[in-house]
Scaffold this active site. Sequence first.
Site, short mmCIF file in Angstrom:
data_model
loop_
_atom_site.label_atom_id
_atom_site.label_comp_id
_atom_site.label_asym_id
_atom_site.label_seq_id
_atom_site.Cartn_x
_atom_site.Cartn_y
_atom_site.Cartn_z
N GLY A 504 6.17 -4.98 2.80
CA GLY A 504 7.30 -5.12 3.71
C GLY A 504 6.81 -5.37 5.11
O GLY A 504 5.61 -5.61 5.34
N GLY A 505 7.71 -5.30 6.08
CA GLY A 505 7.34 -5.53 7.46
C GLY A 505 6.35 -4.51 7.98
O GLY A 505 5.62 -4.76 8.93
N ILE A 508 1.64 -2.79 3.33
CA ILE A 508 1.57 -2.86 1.86
C ILE A 508 1.56 -1.46 1.28
O ILE A 508 1.00 -0.52 1.86
CB ILE A 508 0.31 -3.63 1.42
N LYS A 523 1.25 4.13 1.44
CA LYS A 523 1.91 3.18 2.33
C LYS A 523 0.98 2.91 3.51
O LYS A 523 0.79 3.76 4.38
CB LYS A 523 3.24 3.77 2.80
N ASP A 620 18.91 2.67 6.65
CA ASP A 620 18.44 1.52 5.88
C ASP A 620 18.53 1.80 4.38
O ASP A 620 17.58 1.56 3.63
CB ASP A 620 17.01 1.15 6.27
#
Length: 810
Positions: A504-505, A508, A523, A620
């Site tokens: 994602g932004g 990885i 993460k 989110d």
Amino acid sequence: MISKQVTIALFLLAFSPSTFPADTLQIYQNITDGQTLVTPNSIFELGFFSPGSSSNRFLGIWYAFSPDTVVWVANRDSPLNNTSGTLILNKSGSLKLYDASGRIVWSPRTTSSDGINSPILQLNESGNLVLKDQTSDRIIWQSFDYPTNTMLTGMTIGKNLRTGFETYLSSWKSRDDPSEGDYTFKLDPQGAPELVVRDRSQIKSRSGMWNGLYFSWAPQTSTYTSLFNIRFVWNQDEVSYGIEMKSASTISRLVMNETGITQRFIWDQRNQKWNSIYFQTIDECSSFAECGPFGICQRDGIRACSCHKGFEPVAPDEWSIKYTSGGCKRTIPLGCSTDSDGFYKLEGVEIPYSHDAIADASISIEECRKRCLMNCSCVAYTLLDIRGEGSGCVMWNTALIDMRYVIGGQDLYLKVAKSELGISNKKKRATIGVISSSLILLLLVSLFVYLLWRKKMRYSKQDIEKRHLAQSNSLKGADLPVFNLCTILQATDNFSITNKLGEGGFGIVYKGQLLCGQEIAVKRLSMDSLQGLNEFMNEVLLITKLQHRNLVRLLGCCIDNNERMLIYEYMTNKSLDFYIFDPTRRASLNWTARLEIVIGIARGLLYLHQDSRFNVIHRDLKAANVLLDEQMNPKISDFGTARLFKREQGIINTETVIGTRGYMSPEYVLEGAISVKSDVYSFGVLILEIISGKKNQGNQNLLAYAWKLWEEGNSFKLLDEAVKCSVSETELRRYVQMALLCVQESPDDRPSMSAFFTMLSSDTLLQDPKKPLVGTRIRGFPSDWSLYQQSYEHDSTTGDQLTITGIEGR
């Protein structure tokens, strides 16, 4: 040989009227195997049954609509070995259960039966079996005073302090044997009252003291105040606890199973099943006194026990191998004077075992402090009642036992030597003066340097990295296990591409395995992502405070030079979007599985919004941020953009609008206004995606499509083709209706998560939803909301970032 009395009774039975009210047993009427009493509302039924695989027969009460759910057993320790049992009520008010030989198998313990004119046995609509005098309505005996393993609505457990009579739950021995098991569930009236589960005489678990709102170790009960009221009585006559449902149509029960675990259920009328709304969790901190005297436990998955400030392990060698029952000892003895002793504030803790504590509701917390300070035996104090500004006092004169850190916990004031606090009484004022002067000077110098630097310099990439590293290093002081980089490299095979789970932004995510065999998800923050660092900081600040079975658990972090990583428990079945948006894998999620996922996500949101003082807006919530464990239980993840709020705050205005296209609420996108109702909106979108298997994005606007079908009465067309054979149209329409209620334009129109749970657990008529914002004109904005959405289209793997400013945990 059958006694003369029984022979006469049976003779009279043969010639007595055979008809009587369905819920009532009158004089010389009987109940034999195969006959039952049923309440007028057809909720409860009394009769003979065989539990599980057993062939023994017992007299008991069960739910008429759920015959396997037995709530009370009469002859639990004296089973009948055949179907010849007979329950008889005689003229004197004696109720007796006979076997075939005329032996009395069971008879209730009653008060004096003198003066009974017309005894009657009646099964009440509450499930209470009552023996009373029909003339005076005086109760002679009732089953609510002698419960087995189940607590029903309207029942109380506790103790009569004048007579000593105690009402409590006791477990079955097994699912096939309702005889009294090893576990009891009692309300301990000593000290500050709390609920205690015992294995014979040993404490297994406890609820924590009553704090005016709920039992301090069970804050989740406060989440369900929309469903029931808690009734707690504590006076000179009695100490008792019970609940009353706010809606007569809601059916609930609390059960202690044969292993001593307590769990509350609510009947789901639509799906004809029992839903668990909360239960006693089992983890590394569950065992009573796990960390010994003055030890404190923390559920962090790596280590559990630690010592308070001013204390050290009694046996350090044993603690190193996790034998912690010896507890902690003081590093510096107390001096027993106001000059030598002070208090260290422990924040967010579950209050220690209060059986030997001294509770006084009449004094203030300040008076409590003074008394504890002047009492050489006092080791700690806290508030008795947390309502409002707080009142009352609880003091401990013995070692503190069974403490743990928990989200939503209370403040506890622990007495320690003042030297442990770092400030002596003689130097306190001088120290404060020096610190104040230094701080002012430091602030002035810092301001001058900052303005000069701001004027003459610009950020370079190297400068940013240095700032990021400084922020990351500050996390080393956080109360979170820190893994070294070598451990992570070994676990992930040097971040092998074969271990990559997603991207994602922020960077990885890799799969890894520790040397102990535990699987983890790592993460790894991208070094090029400024926002990623903010997410990292925010996530650590928040998720270390959050513990719930529907939230992903953070195990630790890794900070090494420019490397910043979060280590999570590994989720075997990846994320929800891996299934519902895939043409092949979506078939593995039937209707029941999808509903369980919806309910699990709702539980997680309910915890975030209401379960503690650290209330959280996720910001989110989407399918990619819902992970699934090996049993397909959902767990909400990714708290990088989450925000803390105070319960009374309502709406928060922010310049930071970060989220994912299709899930953000209108008021958040257009005005930067967030609240718990923003999460409710995202949840409504997610429900529609789970039902349909379609993503709400671009030209494929799922909300507009769902609303169109709703208006046409064709909601069944919304359902994913893979599950159409397993759901009724009525049930589907109700869930679509609940989803549309969640995505209404005005936040005030959307239900709270507690209200959503009420919809789930009852069969009440729902209000009609209002049209979502899709296709509705807003002053100053495009008339077609779908076009407005498309102007912000973005790669779905990174999420939408309309405006990026700093993110902070508040």
